[in-house]
Enzyme design. Structure first.
Site, PDB file in Angstrom:
ATOM      1  N   GLY A  10      32.051 -67.502  85.045  1.00  0.00           N
ATOM      2  CA  GLY A  10      33.422 -68.357  85.329  1.00  0.00           C
ATOM      3  C   GLY A  10      33.453 -69.167  84.648  1.00  0.00           C
ATOM      4  O   GLY A  10      33.470 -68.674  82.625  1.00  0.00           O
ATOM      5  N   SER A 124      33.497 -82.554  91.952  1.00  0.00           N
ATOM      6  CA  SER A 124      34.489 -82.843  91.318  1.00  0.00           C
ATOM      7  C   SER A 124      34.965 -84.376  92.127  1.00  0.00           C
ATOM      8  O   SER A 124      35.200 -85.182  93.176  1.00  0.00           O
ATOM      9  CB  SER A 124      35.255 -82.055  92.616  1.00  0.00           C
ATOM     10  OG  SER A 124      36.835 -81.938  92.611  1.00  0.00           O
ATOM     11  N   TYR A 148      37.130 -77.885 101.165  1.00  0.00           N
ATOM     12  CA  TYR A 148      36.487 -77.261  99.835  1.00  0.00           C
ATOM     13  C   TYR A 148      35.781 -78.756  98.994  1.00  0.00           C
ATOM     14  O   TYR A 148      34.343 -78.790  98.795  1.00  0.00           O
ATOM     15  CB  TYR A 148      37.256 -77.072  98.767  1.00  0.00           C
ATOM     16  CG  TYR A 148      36.779 -76.761  97.450  1.00  0.00           C
ATOM     17  CD1 TYR A 148      36.321 -76.589  96.812  1.00  0.00           C
ATOM     18  CD2 TYR A 148      37.726 -78.386  96.755  1.00  0.00           C
ATOM     19  CE1 TYR A 148      35.298 -76.327  95.601  1.00  0.00           C
ATOM     20  CE2 TYR A 148      37.418 -78.241  95.504  1.00  0.00           C
ATOM     21  CZ  TYR A 148      35.976 -77.753  95.218  1.00  0.00           C
ATOM     22  OH  TYR A 148      35.567 -78.090  93.653  1.00  0.00           O
ATOM     23  N   LYS A 152      31.447 -80.460  99.034  1.00  0.00           N
ATOM     24  CA  LYS A 152      31.142 -80.758  97.215  1.00  0.00           C
ATOM     25  C   LYS A 152      30.075 -82.302  98.076  1.00  0.00           C
ATOM     26  O   LYS A 152      29.163 -82.193  97.256  1.00  0.00           O
ATOM     27  CB  LYS A 152      32.450 -81.599  96.359  1.00  0.00           C
ATOM     28  CG  LYS A 152      33.426 -80.750  95.524  1.00  0.00           C
ATOM     29  CD  LYS A 152      32.104 -80.063  94.827  1.00  0.00           C
ATOM     30  CE  LYS A 152      32.491 -78.055  94.016  1.00  0.00           C
ATOM     31  NZ  LYS A 152      31.991 -77.290  93.801  1.00  0.00           N
ATOM     32  N   ASN A 197      46.474 -70.699  91.740  1.00  0.00           N
ATOM     33  CA  ASN A 197      47.204 -72.811  92.494  1.00  0.00           C
ATOM     34  C   ASN A 197      47.116 -74.039  91.554  1.00  0.00           C
ATOM     35  O   ASN A 197      48.128 -74.421  91.430  1.00  0.00           O
ATOM     36  CB  ASN A 197      45.839 -72.955  92.903  1.00  0.00           C
ATOM     37  CG  ASN A 197      45.420 -72.043  94.443  1.00  0.00           C
ATOM     38  OD1 ASN A 197      46.740 -71.507  94.809  1.00  0.00           O
ATOM     39  ND2 ASN A 197      43.835 -71.550  94.272  1.00  0.00           N
TER      40      ASN A 197
HETATM   41  P1  NAD Z   1      34.965 -70.293  88.642  1.00  0.00           P
HETATM   42  O1  NAD Z   1      35.984 -69.968  89.955  1.00  0.00           O
HETATM   43  O2  NAD Z   1      35.922 -69.266  87.373  1.00  0.00           O
HETATM   44  O3  NAD Z   1      33.594 -70.479  88.738  1.00  0.00           O
HETATM   45  C1  NAD Z   1      32.687 -70.164  89.835  1.00  0.00           C
HETATM   46  C2  NAD Z   1      31.845 -69.093  88.909  1.00  0.00           C
HETATM   47  O4  NAD Z   1      30.927 -68.905  90.472  1.00  0.00           O
HETATM   48  C3  NAD Z   1      32.428 -67.363  89.046  1.00  0.00           C
HETATM   49  O5  NAD Z   1      32.222 -67.050  88.217  1.00  0.00           O
HETATM   50  C4  NAD Z   1      32.145 -67.033  90.628  1.00  0.00           C
HETATM   51  O6  NAD Z   1      32.238 -65.484  90.328  1.00  0.00           O
HETATM   52  C5  NAD Z   1      30.254 -67.231  90.655  1.00  0.00           C
HETATM   53  N1  NAD Z   1      30.600 -67.339  92.172  1.00  0.00           N
HETATM   54  C6  NAD Z   1      30.316 -67.792  93.188  1.00  0.00           C
HETATM   55  N2  NAD Z   1      29.745 -67.823  94.189  1.00  0.00           N
HETATM   56  C7  NAD Z   1      28.776 -66.968  93.716  1.00  0.00           C
HETATM   57  C8  NAD Z   1      27.804 -66.896  94.362  1.00  0.00           C
HETATM   58  N3  NAD Z   1      27.501 -67.809  96.302  1.00  0.00           N
HETATM   59  N4  NAD Z   1      26.610 -66.772  93.656  1.00  0.00           N
HETATM   60  C9  NAD Z   1      26.699 -66.623  92.763  1.00  0.00           C
HETATM   61  N5  NAD Z   1      28.158 -66.672  92.120  1.00  0.00           N
HETATM   62  C10 NAD Z   1      28.680 -67.584  92.846  1.00  0.00           C
HETATM   63  O7  NAD Z   1      34.706 -71.735  88.710  1.00  0.00           O
HETATM   64  P2  NAD Z   1      35.081 -72.989  88.022  1.00  0.00           P
HETATM   65  O8  NAD Z   1      36.405 -73.038  87.580  1.00  0.00           O
HETATM   66  O9  NAD Z   1      34.368 -72.235  86.703  1.00  0.00           O
HETATM   67  O10 NAD Z   1      34.327 -73.926  88.659  1.00  0.00           O
HETATM   68  C11 NAD Z   1      33.094 -74.133  88.768  1.00  0.00           C
HETATM   69  C12 NAD Z   1      32.765 -75.368  89.090  1.00  0.00           C
HETATM   70  O11 NAD Z   1      33.131 -76.495  89.095  1.00  0.00           O
HETATM   71  C13 NAD Z   1      32.770 -75.118  90.917  1.00  0.00           C
HETATM   72  O12 NAD Z   1      31.709 -74.719  91.580  1.00  0.00           O
HETATM   73  C14 NAD Z   1      33.952 -76.113  91.273  1.00  0.00           C
HETATM   74  O13 NAD Z   1      34.341 -76.292  92.395  1.00  0.00           O
HETATM   75  C15 NAD Z   1      33.566 -76.428  90.017  1.00  0.00           C
HETATM   76  N6  NAD Z   1      34.797 -77.638  90.161  1.00  0.00           N
HETATM   77  C16 NAD Z   1      36.075 -77.171  89.141  1.00  0.00           C
HETATM   78  C17 NAD Z   1      36.992 -77.806  88.937  1.00  0.00           C
HETATM   79  C18 NAD Z   1      38.454 -76.553  88.663  1.00  0.00           C
HETATM   80  O14 NAD Z   1      39.468 -77.519  88.548  1.00  0.00           O
HETATM   81  N7  NAD Z   1      38.371 -75.841  87.972  1.00  0.00           N
HETATM   82  C19 NAD Z   1      37.609 -78.992  89.338  1.00  0.00           C
HETATM   83  C20 NAD Z   1      36.371 -79.416  90.021  1.00  0.00           C
HETATM   84  C21 NAD Z   1      35.155 -79.490  90.203  1.00  0.00           C
HETATM   85  N1  UDP Z   2      51.628 -78.781  90.898  1.00  0.00           N
HETATM   86  C1  UDP Z   2      53.468 -78.675  91.055  1.00  0.00           C
HETATM   87  N2  UDP Z   2      52.968 -76.971  90.890  1.00  0.00           N
HETATM   88  C2  UDP Z   2      52.154 -75.395  91.359  1.00  0.00           C
HETATM   89  C3  UDP Z   2      51.500 -76.362  91.493  1.00  0.00           C
HETATM   90  C4  UDP Z   2      50.599 -77.828  90.997  1.00  0.00           C
HETATM   91  O1  UDP Z   2      54.065 -78.785  91.058  1.00  0.00           O
HETATM   92  O2  UDP Z   2      52.660 -74.704  91.249  1.00  0.00           O
HETATM   93  C5  UDP Z   2      51.248 -80.234  90.187  1.00  0.00           C
HETATM   94  C6  UDP Z   2      50.737 -80.532  92.458  1.00  0.00           C
HETATM   95  O3  UDP Z   2      51.692 -81.284  93.258  1.00  0.00           O
HETATM   96  C7  UDP Z   2      49.197 -81.529  91.085  1.00  0.00           C
HETATM   97  C8  UDP Z   2      49.707 -81.463  89.910  1.00  0.00           C
HETATM   98  O4  UDP Z   2      50.634 -80.456  89.119  1.00  0.00           O
HETATM   99  O5  UDP Z   2      50.410 -82.938  90.941  1.00  0.00           O
HETATM  100  C9  UDP Z   2      48.000 -81.117  89.765  1.00  0.00           C
HETATM  101  O6  UDP Z   2      48.109 -80.110  90.125  1.00  0.00           O
HETATM  102  P1  UDP Z   2      46.647 -78.830  90.564  1.00  0.00           P
HETATM  103  O7  UDP Z   2      46.778 -78.062  91.624  1.00  0.00           O
HETATM  104  O8  UDP Z   2      46.294 -78.141  89.328  1.00  0.00           O
HETATM  105  O9  UDP Z   2      45.487 -79.954  90.493  1.00  0.00           O
HETATM  106  P2  UDP Z   2      44.493 -81.056  91.827  1.00  0.00           P
HETATM  107  O10 UDP Z   2      45.696 -80.508  92.478  1.00  0.00           O
HETATM  108  O11 UDP Z   2      43.240 -80.354  92.177  1.00  0.00           O
HETATM  109  O12 UDP Z   2      44.653 -81.883  91.082  1.00  0.00           O
END
Ligand code: NAD
Ligand code: UDP
Length: 336
Positions: A10, A124, A148, A152, A197
């Site tokens: 991912g 997160s 979600y 966490k 999103n």
């Molecule tokens: P991502 O979706 O790109 O990566 C997650 C990976 O996990 C994917 O490759 C998916 O195929 C795999 N996966 C999902 N469910 C699985 C399962 N049951 N078994 C095996 N593989 C599985 O997401 P990311 O942005 O790289 O996020 C990674 C982690 O970080 C996640 O736990 C997410 O909740 C957390 N996180 C992400 C963000 C963000 O904004 N990207 C912020 C805070 C926390």
């Molecule tokens: N946001 C926005 N338009 C979009 C997506 C996000 O205005 O299409 C805004 C959202 O309201 C927030 C900021 O951008 O203030 C970051 O949003 P994101 O979804 O990237 O992250 P998170 O909400 O998880 O902080």
């Protein structure tokens, strides 16, 4: 170290694999490819010049994990696998509890069985909910507003309890702020399925001409320009935080919690202006109603990670935007 990386195909996982390999560790990926492509692993191999083993398996598949742990002698696990869409979690909460909470429970029980005692978990900033003040420290109250975030929080609690019950275990809970950007090579990056999103991939798709305009969700927040403020952190800085966490703490028992953010907040309009400047493209936008569940501002106090992990974010907003744009232009359809 020999590190099992769940969800390593991912977005954040693939960047972390690059940094682990560059630091001399070996990685083995388990991913069910529900939100990723094998191509990202091939590109990690190209960037690093090292080979990466992986299996296509679900972390809830206890039999598959048993086989894996039996065959390999892992020193530690970095656990990214999970579902991450807030909106989807409100529609399908059970799917989120099953994947994120039950998946982690299965993983941790297999780790226990094979005496793999070191875990780093992707948490997160969403666990802070709508904070009373900013910047946010690790000791702020925890409260979430959606399933979600709740998954966490439950996993964090499960980790704390497992550490209390077993004094040989080391767990690091990393609370990410807003990961953005891509590897400098332009070869790996965020590849959202369907309509993004998150703000940055959405802006990138507007800049490249895939979408007509950005909807800005609210300009009446109590922030300098009325739009939401977030702590955007370059994904490569974030990835390096994992390397520090595993290297510094894998032998230090107990449950350790860190914010991974820059400590600086930028508004939606700041991000639009930065992207427009770097890409040379106009980013048309329309002001829309606030998005349900959004908060006005959220940024980290990142001092603890600096003190204990000797880590701090080094990349600038310009780096984040440059690298996102580079990835977007090179891969307009992601890994397809
Ligand atoms: P991502 O979706 O790109 O990566 C997650 C990976 O996990 C994917 O490759 C998916 O195929 C795999 N996966 C999902 N469910 C699985 C399962 N049951 N078994 C095996 N593989 C599985 O997401 P990311 O942005 O790289 O996020 C990674 C982690 O970080 C996640 O736990 C997410 O909740 C957390 N996180 C992400 C963000 C963000 O904004 N990207 C912020 C805070 C926390
Ligand atoms: N946001 C926005 N338009 C979009 C997506 C996000 O205005 O299409 C805004 C959202 O309201 C927030 C900021 O951008 O203030 C970051 O949003 P994101 O979804 O990237 O992250 P998170 O909400 O998880 O902080």
């Amino acid at each position: 170290m020999r590190i099992l990386v769940t969800g390593g195909a991912g977005y954040i996982g693939s960047h972390t694999c690059v940094e682990l390999l560059n630091s001399g560790h070996s990685v083995f990926i388990v991913d069910n490819f529900s939100n990723a492509s094998v191509e990202s692993i091939k590109r990690v191999e190209k960037i690093t010049g090292k080979s990466v083993n992986y299996i296509n398996a679900d972390i809830r598949d206890e039999k598959a994990l048993n086989e894996l742990f039996k065959r390999h002698n892992f020193d530690a696990v970095i656990h990214f696998a999970g579902l991450k869409s807030v909106g989807e979690s409100t529609e399908k909460p059970l799917m989120y509890y099953d994947n994120n909470v039950n998946g982690t429970r299965v993983l941790m029980s297999v780790m226990e069985k094979y005496k793999v005692n070191s875990l780093v978990f992707s948490s997160s900033a969403t666990v802070y909910g709508d904070p009373d003040t900013v910047p946010i420290s690790e000791n702020f109250p925890l409260r979430t507003t959606n399933p979600y975030g709740q998954t966490k929080l439950v996993v964090e609690q499960m980790c704390q309890e497992v550490c209390s019950a077993n004094d040989k275990i080391s767990i690091v809970l990393l609370r990410y702020f807003n990961p953005v950007g891509a590897h400098h090579s332009g070869m790996i990056g965020e590849d959202p399925k369907g309509i993004p999103n998150n703000l940055m991939p959405f802006i990138a798709q507007v800049a490249v001409g895939k979408r007509a305009f950005l909807s800005i969700f609210g300009n009446d927040y109590n922030t300098p320009d009325g739009t939401g403020v977030r702590d955007y952190i370059h994904v490569v800085d974030l990835a390096k935080g994992h390397v520090k966490a595993i290297e510094k703490l894998h032998n230090k028992t107990g449950c350790h919690v860190f914010n991974l953010g820059t400590g600086r907040g930028y508004s939606v309009l700041d991000m639009v202006a930065a992207f427009s400047q770097v890409s040379g493209k106009k980013i048309p936008y329309q002001i829309k109603a606030r998005r349900a569940g959004d908060i006005a501002q959220c940024y980290a106090k990142p001092d603890l990670a600096q003190q204990i992990l000797d880590w701090r974010a080094e990349k600038t907003l310009k780096d984040m935007v440059n690298d996102s744009w580079h990835w977007q232009v090179n891969n307009p359809n992601g890994y397809e």
